[in-house]
Design an enzyme around this catalytic site. Sequence first.
Site, PDB file in Angstrom:
ATOM      1  CB  SER A 180      -0.965  -0.029   1.188  1.00 28.08           C
ATOM      2  OG  SER A 180      -1.963   0.949   1.044  1.00 28.08           O
ATOM      3  CG  ASP A 214      -6.281  -3.588  -3.424  1.00 31.39           C
ATOM      4  OD1 ASP A 214      -7.012  -2.781  -2.832  1.00 31.39           O
ATOM      5  OD2 ASP A 214      -5.050  -3.629  -3.279  1.00 31.39           O
ATOM      6  CG  HIS A 261      -5.380  -2.645   0.289  1.00 33.23           C
ATOM      7  ND1 HIS A 261      -4.734  -2.230  -0.855  1.00 33.23           N
ATOM      8  CD2 HIS A 261      -4.878  -1.884   1.300  1.00 33.23           C
ATOM      9  CE1 HIS A 261      -3.897  -1.258  -0.562  1.00 33.23           C
ATOM     10  NE2 HIS A 261      -3.962  -1.031   0.744  1.00 33.23           N
TER      11      HIS A 261
END
Length: 513
Positions: free
Chosen positions: A187, A399, A438
Amino acid sequence: MTIRAACLLLVLAMTMLVPVPAAAASCDSLAALALPHTTITLTQSVAAGAFTPPGGAATPAAAAALQALPAFCRVAATLTPTSDSDIKVEVWLPASGWNGKFQAVGNGGWAGSISYPAMGQALRRGYATASTDTGHTGGRGTFVLGHPEKLVDYSWRSIHEMTVESKAIIAAFYGNAPRLSYWNGCSTGGRQALTEAQRFPNDFDGIIAGAPGNYRTHHAFSQLWAAHVTLKDPAGYIPRPKFEVLHKAAVNACDALDGLKDGLLDDPTRCRFDPQALACKEGDGPACLTAPQVEAARKIYAGPKNPRTGQAIFPPLERGSELGWPSVAAGPEPYQVAVDHFKYVVFQNPNWDWRTLNFDSDVDLSDKRDNGLVNAIDPHLEKFFGHGGKLLMYHGWSDQLIAPQNSINYYKSVADTLGGASKVQSSLRLFLAPGMGHCGNGDGPNVLETVGALEQWVEKGQAPNQILASHSTDGKVDRTRPLCPYPQVAKYKGAGSIDEAANFVCAAPGTAR
């Protein structure tokens, strides 16, 4: 002089040219270490299993990640490269069994804290490890207003400064600098990974970039797009239970496209599921979508677009990601990380109303305000690859926060810039995980052995032709699957359990088994 005597003198002369490692230091003595714009604030010898993070672990998973750690020397420092910098850093040094390597770990969102669980994982593998809060405390973007240098610290300076000073601390403690250095992040940590490869190509030998938020100025629009289509007009609001209905319908519609009914979409871009299939016959109901809800779901699948030109601003979320949509589309407020980007970076107004976001003119404004500061989209990785650097990227197809096509786009941009996929495959590989959300979680195998794969690549020259991924339920592994280097996908061999990785092979998409 005899030949033997001459040879002896030559050997002695050569020996004098070989640098002798400095003597190793004690943990306590590191408090006196003098480093540029660095203040050592803590040196602590931590016994095996005795570490407790300041304020306690944030989640049970974080607590589990910090259990049974080996003994280590804990060093905390404050870095002040500018008068407005206040970068907190921690470096952990194994008390014994150091593998001779350094692994820096990344952050999530706006950062604002030390990534203790990730440091714990690195420590268990024998690494000296480091993390930073990137120059502020707390997971909000409020620190940006009136503090441009702190935004620079968050964007790139803190991670580079952490890396340089950590290596110096490691060298002081062990008497030797790390022989290899790795970055591991997802991320924001994935964005930091690409930032390092682009800005400071000599900092690391191997880099793991998971689900990178490297196109920050555009993916913030993506994260508010869902809010605009489901929260701005109450008619388009989709209750949380209906996301489960939508997810089940999408997976059922496209599961067999890859030739295997396994509850996963190997390549969601091939799926053409239309939420109109769930349209209510009349009124409303828990198992159907009203007309405005159908339209809202269609817009999320389509992704943010300029209303005037129709040009895509950022790739869309894929079919199969619906279980994660509540984080950006179910309210009552939009995704805070994105809201803060516009409030404090773009408009510099803490009272800015997200409903006023203009998906046309504000895109250019966002890019202009950033001016390449937070974004990490430069495809020129020649210097990183040139010294043997390896970049391993991964992204979950499900995601819900950063569309996986973003990673594909960056991969392709690097390949196109440097002469094609065949030219970069010895240095860059991308792995896409079906059913993974994610940075983890999801229906599909979502625990990836990326560190081991990168070690083999950097240290033994064995490029990863697949990465093992696993899925667990109640702590027990119930499915494993190989992840394949893009554009390959895992194909079932036709025999054996579909829950065992050994029964799959990596092949080109569309290849018959």
